[in-house]
Write an enzyme that holds these catalytic residues in place. Sequence first.
Site, PDB file in Angstrom:
ATOM      1  N   THR A  66      12.133  25.985 -34.321  1.00  0.00           N
ATOM      2  CA  THR A  66      12.110  25.242 -33.052  1.00  0.00           C
ATOM      3  C   THR A  66      11.059  24.125 -33.029  1.00  0.00           C
ATOM      4  OG1 THR A  66      12.189  27.520 -32.236  1.00  0.00           O
ATOM      5  CG2 THR A  66      12.522  25.774 -30.623  1.00  0.00           C
ATOM      6  N   HIS A 113      13.763  30.237 -25.977  1.00  0.00           N
ATOM      7  CA  HIS A 113      14.333  31.396 -26.674  1.00  0.00           C
ATOM      8  C   HIS A 113      15.115  32.259 -25.685  1.00  0.00           C
ATOM      9  CE1 HIS A 113      11.927  30.264 -30.036  1.00  0.00           C
ATOM     10  NE2 HIS A 113      10.792  30.709 -29.560  1.00  0.00           N
TER      11      HIS A 113
HETATM   12  P1  A3P Z   1       7.714  30.572 -41.685  1.00  0.00           P
HETATM   13  O1  A3P Z   1       6.973  31.604 -40.899  1.00  0.00           O
HETATM   14  O2  A3P Z   1       8.758  31.189 -42.573  1.00  0.00           O
HETATM   15  O3  A3P Z   1       6.810  29.671 -42.428  1.00  0.00           O
HETATM   16  P2  A3P Z   1       9.621  28.385 -34.737  1.00  0.00           P
HETATM   17  O4  A3P Z   1       9.114  27.000 -34.598  1.00  0.00           O
HETATM   18  O5  A3P Z   1      10.983  28.562 -34.190  1.00  0.00           O
HETATM   19  O6  A3P Z   1       8.618  29.364 -34.233  1.00  0.00           O
HETATM   20  O7  A3P Z   1       9.785  28.661 -36.296  1.00  0.00           O
HETATM   21  C1  A3P Z   1       8.660  28.742 -37.137  1.00  0.00           C
HETATM   22  C2  A3P Z   1       9.109  28.713 -38.572  1.00  0.00           C
HETATM   23  O8  A3P Z   1       9.551  27.369 -38.897  1.00  0.00           O
HETATM   24  C3  A3P Z   1       7.955  29.041 -39.515  1.00  0.00           C
HETATM   25  O9  A3P Z   1       8.537  29.678 -40.649  1.00  0.00           O
HETATM   26  C4  A3P Z   1       7.452  27.644 -39.824  1.00  0.00           C
HETATM   27  O10 A3P Z   1       6.654  27.549 -40.960  1.00  0.00           O
HETATM   28  C5  A3P Z   1       8.778  26.909 -40.003  1.00  0.00           C
HETATM   29  N1  A3P Z   1       8.607  25.450 -39.969  1.00  0.00           N
HETATM   30  C6  A3P Z   1       7.919  24.711 -39.080  1.00  0.00           C
HETATM   31  N2  A3P Z   1       7.942  23.422 -39.424  1.00  0.00           N
HETATM   32  C7  A3P Z   1       8.666  23.341 -40.554  1.00  0.00           C
HETATM   33  C8  A3P Z   1       9.032  22.253 -41.417  1.00  0.00           C
HETATM   34  N3  A3P Z   1       8.665  21.017 -41.168  1.00  0.00           N
HETATM   35  N4  A3P Z   1       9.783  22.547 -42.497  1.00  0.00           N
HETATM   36  C9  A3P Z   1      10.161  23.815 -42.760  1.00  0.00           C
HETATM   37  N5  A3P Z   1       9.840  24.874 -41.998  1.00  0.00           N
HETATM   38  C10 A3P Z   1       9.086  24.638 -40.910  1.00  0.00           C
END
Ligand code: A3P
Length: 305
Positions: A66, A113
């Site tokens: 997200t 969410h």
């Molecule tokens: P990981 O914990 O596997 O690293 P959300 O934003 O929905 O909370 O999701 C978080 C997940 O998205 C985390 O995964 C985070 O590292 C990953 N994420 C955030 N920015 C990202 C990017 N630019 N490229 C790839 N994954 C990213």
Amino acid sequence: MEGQQTPEILDYRNANGHGWSYYKHDGLLRPIFTTPENDMEMIRKVQKLELRDDDMMIAAYPKCGTHWLWEIVNMLRAGNTEYNKKSKEMAMLGAPKSERADELPSPRILNSHLYFRLLPEKMVEKKIKTIFIMRNPKDVSVSYYCMINGMKTSFRFDGTYSEYLNLFFEGKIPGGAYADYVKDWLQVKQDNPDLPVLTLFYENLKKDPVRNIKTVADFIGVSVSDELCEQIAEACSFKKLRTADTDLKEHVVTAPENWKEGHKGIFRKGEVGDWKNWITVAQNERFDDVIERAFEGTGIAFTYE
Ligand code: A3P
């Protein structure tokens, strides 16, 4: 709330005391971080939120990317690669900060969410452009565990990944069962053909960010050059976004003080397939079985590496 019956409290902590308590609202399991009354009041406010014609929504189960997508969409709408200095939490319906979503300037990139039926009532009437992003359940489980195990807040989970996985399989985690959330959105799409919904996958965004960013641009109706899409992909790459988050943002949950010492926070690893470093062979077999049954008939084929 006056006249309202106190809901039954469902204590789903495991034998070691790790986990959360819940109550049921509109058929959904809601975690209790303060009181059910406060949660119901929060939901009521979200549902009554005055939507603007140019609002957009990013809908996702926790940990599906997200923050990443939110930044991409903000850049596309702004037509540049400047990081939004605000944390996305003010625009995250369901988060305490979102009580001030009215103060956000247009165009707002809302995100949540929450299940669709808990989102603002006028979503369909206003034809709010919605992007629904999914990620493979194995990486979701690891990413989710790492987040809640690393946090110091009421959300925290001090048990092991194995303990967490049992709760994940049973849907006894904040957000409920991942498959239920996904299937609910598939149903919402079917039931509301007037609601414009674009479906994306984290793994595709990772594999081919530029193409996916173009898809998003087309969906939201902004005309962007190939060059800008490439620049946005680069500015929103994992490393750049993590640095920008630390250096630039008005922090809320992502702030270092909310995390245990040495924890990487939300921007943890950003990879496809990290689950292999966490899941045992036996857990993987169980996972495959659970996934097969839970997503049966959806036509969804997740990418795991
Ligand atoms: P990981 O914990 O596997 O690293 P959300 O934003 O929905 O909370 O999701 C978080 C997940 O998205 C985390 O995964 C985070 O590292 C990953 N994420 C955030 N920015 C990202 C990017 N630019 N490229 C790839 N994954 C990213």
